[in-house]
Design a protein around this motif. Structure first.
Motif, PDB file in Angstrom:
ATOM      1  N   GLU A  34      -3.270   2.915   7.661  1.00  0.00           N
ATOM      2  CA  GLU A  34      -3.784   2.731   5.664  1.00  0.00           C
ATOM      3  C   GLU A  34      -3.766   1.309   6.265  1.00  0.00           C
ATOM      4  O   GLU A  34      -3.426   0.007   6.220  1.00  0.00           O
ATOM      5  CB  GLU A  34      -2.106   3.718   5.214  1.00  0.00           C
ATOM      6  N   ILE A  41      -5.489   2.587  -1.019  1.00  0.00           N
ATOM      7  CA  ILE A  41      -4.794   3.403   0.229  1.00  0.00           C
ATOM      8  C   ILE A  41      -6.537   3.488   0.422  1.00  0.00           C
ATOM      9  O   ILE A  41      -6.446   4.813   0.249  1.00  0.00           O
ATOM     10  CB  ILE A  41      -4.032   4.521   0.009  1.00  0.00           C
ATOM     11  N   HIS A  90       3.984   3.626   1.463  1.00  0.00           N
ATOM     12  CA  HIS A  90       2.739   2.447   1.971  1.00  0.00           C
ATOM     13  C   HIS A  90       2.457   1.089   2.046  1.00  0.00           C
ATOM     14  O   HIS A  90       2.573   0.337   1.356  1.00  0.00           O
ATOM     15  CB  HIS A  90       1.409   3.198   1.664  1.00  0.00           C
TER      16      HIS A  90
END
Length: 71
Positions: free
Chosen positions: A46, A22, A7
């Protein structure tokens, strides 16, 4: 062989290593007719803690301006 999902912060590009790091923002438009079906546009973002805080502060400033401008 395994695949690792990574991510990345949509604000600064920093790698987000843990799920607790996140901050998610989900944006969705109202439903509309596109000629063949009813649909909507969506964006899933995100962010890291710093970028999320900057976004929050910016939205608070906008809201304050809107309230003061409508008085």
């Amino acid at each position: 062989m395994t695949i690792k999902q990574v991510h990345i912060c949509d604000g600064c590009g920093k790698m987000l290593e843990k799920a607790k790091d996140i901050y998610r923002l989900y944006l969705q438009t109202n439903a509309f007719w596109d000629g063949t079906e009813t649909t909507y546009l969506e964006e899933r973002l995100e962010f890291c803690r710093d970028c999320a805080r900057n976004i929050k502060n910016a939205l608070e400033k906008i809201a304050k301006r809107e309230v003061n401008g409508n008085e």
